[in-house]
Motif scaffolding. Structure first.
Motif, PDB file in Angstrom:
ATOM      1  N   MET A 161      -4.592   1.983   2.053  1.00 37.37           N
ATOM      2  CA  MET A 161      -4.007   3.287   2.373  1.00 37.37           C
ATOM      3  C   MET A 161      -3.415   3.950   1.136  1.00 37.37           C
ATOM      4  SD  MET A 161      -2.119   3.141   6.055  1.00 37.37           S
ATOM      5  CE  MET A 161      -1.183   1.665   5.778  1.00 37.37           C
ATOM      6  N   MET A 162      -2.802   3.127   0.267  1.00 40.79           N
ATOM      7  CA  MET A 162      -2.108   3.669  -0.892  1.00 40.79           C
ATOM      8  C   MET A 162      -2.996   3.749  -2.138  1.00 40.79           C
ATOM      9  SD  MET A 162       1.046   3.932   0.644  1.00 40.79           S
ATOM     10  CE  MET A 162       0.390   5.432   0.292  1.00 40.79           C
ATOM     11  N   LYS A 163      -4.226   3.283  -1.975  1.00 42.71           N
ATOM     12  CA  LYS A 163      -5.187   3.289  -3.081  1.00 42.71           C
ATOM     13  C   LYS A 163      -4.639   2.528  -4.295  1.00 42.71           C
ATOM     14  CE  LYS A 163      -7.539   7.495  -1.623  1.00 42.71           C
ATOM     15  NZ  LYS A 163      -7.760   6.978  -0.334  1.00 42.71           N
ATOM     16  N   THR A 164      -4.198   1.311  -4.029  1.00 44.86           N
ATOM     17  CA  THR A 164      -3.693   0.441  -5.084  1.00 44.86           C
ATOM     18  C   THR A 164      -4.157  -0.979  -4.819  1.00 44.86           C
ATOM     19  OG1 THR A 164      -1.722  -0.135  -6.364  1.00 44.86           O
ATOM     20  CG2 THR A 164      -1.467  -0.061  -3.969  1.00 44.86           C
ATOM     21  N   ASN A 165      -3.709  -1.893  -5.626  1.00 42.91           N
ATOM     22  CA  ASN A 165      -4.085  -3.287  -5.508  1.00 42.91           C
ATOM     23  C   ASN A 165      -3.130  -4.004  -4.546  1.00 42.91           C
ATOM     24  OD1 ASN A 165      -4.183  -6.200  -6.226  1.00 42.91           O
ATOM     25  ND2 ASN A 165      -5.633  -5.465  -7.761  1.00 42.91           N
ATOM     26  N   PRO A 166      -3.639  -4.881  -3.681  1.00 40.56           N
ATOM     27  CA  PRO A 166      -2.771  -5.623  -2.763  1.00 40.56           C
ATOM     28  C   PRO A 166      -1.680  -6.424  -3.476  1.00 40.56           C
ATOM     29  CG  PRO A 166      -5.060  -5.923  -2.140  1.00 40.56           C
ATOM     30  CD  PRO A 166      -5.063  -5.182  -3.451  1.00 40.56           C
ATOM     31  N   VAL A 167      -1.952  -6.858  -4.694  1.00 42.37           N
ATOM     32  CA  VAL A 167      -0.945  -7.605  -5.457  1.00 42.37           C
ATOM     33  C   VAL A 167       0.283  -6.736  -5.717  1.00 42.37           C
ATOM     34  CG1 VAL A 167      -0.475  -8.754  -7.664  1.00 42.37           C
ATOM     35  CG2 VAL A 167      -2.646  -9.147  -6.490  1.00 42.37           C
ATOM     36  N   VAL A 168       0.047  -5.462  -5.996  1.00 46.01           N
ATOM     37  CA  VAL A 168       1.149  -4.530  -6.224  1.00 46.01           C
ATOM     38  C   VAL A 168       1.992  -4.409  -4.954  1.00 46.01           C
ATOM     39  CG1 VAL A 168       1.742  -2.123  -6.735  1.00 46.01           C
ATOM     40  CG2 VAL A 168      -0.114  -3.255  -7.988  1.00 46.01           C
ATOM     41  N   ILE A 169       1.336  -4.256  -3.823  1.00 49.38           N
ATOM     42  CA  ILE A 169       2.036  -4.150  -2.540  1.00 49.38           C
ATOM     43  C   ILE A 169       2.842  -5.422  -2.274  1.00 49.38           C
ATOM     44  CG2 ILE A 169       1.716  -3.962  -0.039  1.00 49.38           C
ATOM     45  CD1 ILE A 169       1.196  -1.317  -1.474  1.00 49.38           C
ATOM     46  N   ARG A 170       2.212  -6.577  -2.442  1.00 58.22           N
ATOM     47  CA  ARG A 170       2.900  -7.849  -2.188  1.00 58.22           C
ATOM     48  C   ARG A 170       4.116  -8.018  -3.090  1.00 58.22           C
ATOM     49  NH1 ARG A 170      -2.430  -9.697  -1.072  1.00 58.22           N
ATOM     50  NH2 ARG A 170      -2.803 -10.276  -3.244  1.00 58.22           N
ATOM     51  N   ARG A 171       3.980  -7.655  -4.342  1.00 61.59           N
ATOM     52  CA  ARG A 171       5.087  -7.810  -5.300  1.00 61.59           C
ATOM     53  C   ARG A 171       6.283  -6.952  -4.882  1.00 61.59           C
ATOM     54  NH1 ARG A 171       2.644  -6.565 -10.284  1.00 61.59           N
ATOM     55  NH2 ARG A 171       1.764  -8.648 -10.188  1.00 61.59           N
ATOM     56  N   VAL A 172       6.023  -5.725  -4.529  1.00 64.30           N
ATOM     57  CA  VAL A 172       7.116  -4.821  -4.155  1.00 64.30           C
ATOM     58  C   VAL A 172       7.722  -5.247  -2.815  1.00 64.30           C
ATOM     59  CG1 VAL A 172       7.731  -2.443  -3.605  1.00 64.30           C
ATOM     60  CG2 VAL A 172       6.173  -2.917  -5.501  1.00 64.30           C
ATOM     61  N   LEU A 173       6.868  -5.582  -1.849  1.00 67.96           N
ATOM     62  CA  LEU A 173       7.384  -5.998  -0.544  1.00 67.96           C
ATOM     63  C   LEU A 173       8.161  -7.304  -0.628  1.00 67.96           C
ATOM     64  CD1 LEU A 173       4.476  -4.979   1.852  1.00 67.96           C
ATOM     65  CD2 LEU A 173       6.696  -3.863   1.546  1.00 67.96           C
ATOM     66  N   ALA A 174       7.807  -8.166  -1.565  1.00 66.29           N
ATOM     67  CA  ALA A 174       8.560  -9.406  -1.741  1.00 66.29           C
ATOM     68  C   ALA A 174      10.010  -9.104  -2.124  1.00 66.29           C
ATOM     69  CB  ALA A 174       7.900 -10.295  -2.786  1.00 66.29           C
ATOM     70  N   GLY A 175      10.205  -8.087  -2.952  1.00 64.36           N
ATOM     71  CA  GLY A 175      11.567  -7.671  -3.305  1.00 64.36           C
ATOM     72  C   GLY A 175      12.320  -7.126  -2.107  1.00 64.36           C
ATOM     73  N   LEU A 176      11.619  -6.385  -1.264  1.00 59.66           N
ATOM     74  CA  LEU A 176      12.256  -5.854  -0.052  1.00 59.66           C
ATOM     75  C   LEU A 176      12.572  -6.989   0.933  1.00 59.66           C
ATOM     76  CD1 LEU A 176      10.203  -2.600   0.583  1.00 59.66           C
ATOM     77  CD2 LEU A 176      12.352  -2.860  -0.639  1.00 59.66           C
ATOM     78  N   ARG A 177      11.721  -8.014   0.930  1.00 60.82           N
ATOM     79  CA  ARG A 177      11.969  -9.174   1.801  1.00 60.82           C
ATOM     80  C   ARG A 177      13.235  -9.900   1.371  1.00 60.82           C
ATOM     81  NH1 ARG A 177       7.161 -12.920   1.694  1.00 60.82           N
ATOM     82  NH2 ARG A 177       7.953 -13.213  -0.404  1.00 60.82           N
ATOM     83  N   GLU A 178      13.467 -10.009   0.072  1.00 61.30           N
ATOM     84  CA  GLU A 178      14.682 -10.651  -0.435  1.00 61.30           C
ATOM     85  C   GLU A 178      15.933  -9.936   0.056  1.00 61.30           C
ATOM     86  OE1 GLU A 178      14.522 -11.054  -4.675  1.00 61.30           O
ATOM     87  OE2 GLU A 178      12.606 -12.123  -4.595  1.00 61.30           O
ATOM     88  N   HIS A 179      15.837  -8.648   0.283  1.00 58.07           N
ATOM     89  CA  HIS A 179      16.962  -7.856   0.788  1.00 58.07           C
ATOM     90  C   HIS A 179      16.920  -7.716   2.314  1.00 58.07           C
ATOM     91  CE1 HIS A 179      17.388  -6.855  -3.461  1.00 58.07           C
ATOM     92  NE2 HIS A 179      18.616  -6.507  -3.150  1.00 58.07           N
ATOM     93  N   GLN A 180      16.049  -8.466   2.938  1.00 60.62           N
ATOM     94  CA  GLN A 180      15.924  -8.526   4.404  1.00 60.62           C
ATOM     95  C   GLN A 180      15.602  -7.173   5.043  1.00 60.62           C
ATOM     96  OE1 GLN A 180      19.647 -10.429   5.341  1.00 60.62           O
ATOM     97  NE2 GLN A 180      18.815 -12.450   4.898  1.00 60.62           N
ATOM     98  N   LEU A 181      14.794  -6.382   4.328  1.00 65.28           N
ATOM     99  CA  LEU A 181      14.328  -5.117   4.889  1.00 65.28           C
ATOM    100  C   LEU A 181      12.980  -5.299   5.572  1.00 65.28           C
ATOM    101  CD1 LEU A 181      15.240  -2.690   1.962  1.00 65.28           C
ATOM    102  CD2 LEU A 181      16.606  -3.284   3.966  1.00 65.28           C
ATOM    103  N   VAL A 182      12.158  -6.196   5.034  1.00 61.29           N
ATOM    104  CA  VAL A 182      10.868  -6.509   5.635  1.00 61.29           C
ATOM    105  C   VAL A 182      10.755  -8.020   5.800  1.00 61.29           C
ATOM    106  CG1 VAL A 182       9.717  -4.465   4.657  1.00 61.29           C
ATOM    107  CG2 VAL A 182       9.617  -6.647   3.430  1.00 61.29           C
ATOM    108  N   CYS A 183       9.856  -8.417   6.688  1.00 66.52           N
ATOM    109  CA  CYS A 183       9.559  -9.826   6.936  1.00 66.52           C
ATOM    110  C   CYS A 183       8.059 -10.006   6.780  1.00 66.52           C
ATOM    111  CB  CYS A 183       9.949 -10.219   8.363  1.00 66.52           C
ATOM    112  SG  CYS A 183      11.647  -9.856   8.794  1.00 66.52           S
ATOM    113  N   SER A 184       7.661 -11.231   6.509  1.00 65.07           N
ATOM    114  CA  SER A 184       6.233 -11.505   6.400  1.00 65.07           C
ATOM    115  C   SER A 184       5.899 -12.778   7.155  1.00 65.07           C
ATOM    116  CB  SER A 184       5.809 -11.635   4.935  1.00 65.07           C
ATOM    117  OG  SER A 184       6.444 -12.744   4.329  1.00 65.07           O
ATOM    118  N   ALA A 185       4.665 -12.816   7.627  1.00 59.25           N
ATOM    119  CA  ALA A 185       4.149 -14.005   8.309  1.00 59.25           C
ATOM    120  C   ALA A 185       2.764 -14.279   7.760  1.00 59.25           C
ATOM    121  CB  ALA A 185       4.086 -13.776   9.814  1.00 59.25           C
ATOM    122  N   LYS A 186       2.474 -15.553   7.531  1.00 58.64           N
ATOM    123  CA  LYS A 186       1.166 -15.949   6.998  1.00 58.64           C
ATOM    124  C   LYS A 186       0.211 -16.261   8.140  1.00 58.64           C
ATOM    125  CE  LYS A 186       3.009 -17.815   2.740  1.00 58.64           C
ATOM    126  NZ  LYS A 186       3.075 -18.924   1.820  1.00 58.64           N
ATOM    127  N   GLY A 187      -1.067 -16.349   7.795  1.00 52.04           N
ATOM    128  CA  GLY A 187      -2.068 -16.786   8.751  1.00 52.04           C
ATOM    129  C   GLY A 187      -2.652 -15.658   9.579  1.00 52.04           C
TER     130      GLY A 187
END
Length: 147
Positions: A23-49
């Motif tokens: 959607m953002m026309k970028t690399n998934p690694v970029v999205i994961r890196r930024v969202l990981a920072g938001l996860r540390e601040h408990q704004l987003v959550c992630s689930a594997k699988g």
């Protein structure tokens, strides 16, 4: 990042970094890196699988732009700056001093505004615009961005 978070807010299921990156026309690694920072601040959550992905893990009313700014490690707010940080000219020092004060005041005003704007407010604005444009149903990215 606000764009990504609002898309996430519109779904009831986790979104993969691949889908968000598409959607953002970028690399998934970029999205994961930024969202990981938001996860540390408990704004987003992630689930594997299977069926996993990223979701907003707090009520939209409780997430301010300031929370997101902090979770993103306080990125630079103003692109303008002094031409020379340590000038050898007294005139330029005086100009820098005046500009530094103005930049500081502007950043403080902006950060204060960030404290009062929530993702819920942005989502409500999106829904008003969607209705005003006569769109119904899901929020297909290409429909709303003119792509």
């Amino acid at each position: 990042m606000l764009h990504v978070l609002l898309h996430m807010a519109e779904t009831n299921v986790p979104m993969t970094s691949e889908a968000l990156a598409n959607m953002m026309k970028t690399n998934p690694v970029v999205i994961r890196r930024v969202l990981a920072g938001l996860r540390e601040h408990q704004l987003v959550c992630s689930a594997k699988g299977h069926g996993g992905g990223w979701q907003i893990c707090r009520e939209l009313e409780t997430i301010t732009l300031h929370d997101i700014y902090l979770a993103l490690d306080k990125p630079t707010l103003l692109a303008m700056g002094n031409r020379t940080e340590a000038p050898g000219c007294l005139v330029e020092e005086a100009v820098n001093n005046a500009l530094n004060q103005a930049f500081h005041e502007a950043e403080n005003l902006l950060l204060e505004r960030f404290r009062s704007v929530t993702l819920a407010q942005l989502s409500a604005d999106f829904h008003q615009r969607k209705q005003a444009h006569g769109f119904t149903g899901n929020h297909e990215h290409s429909i709303f961005s003119g792509e």
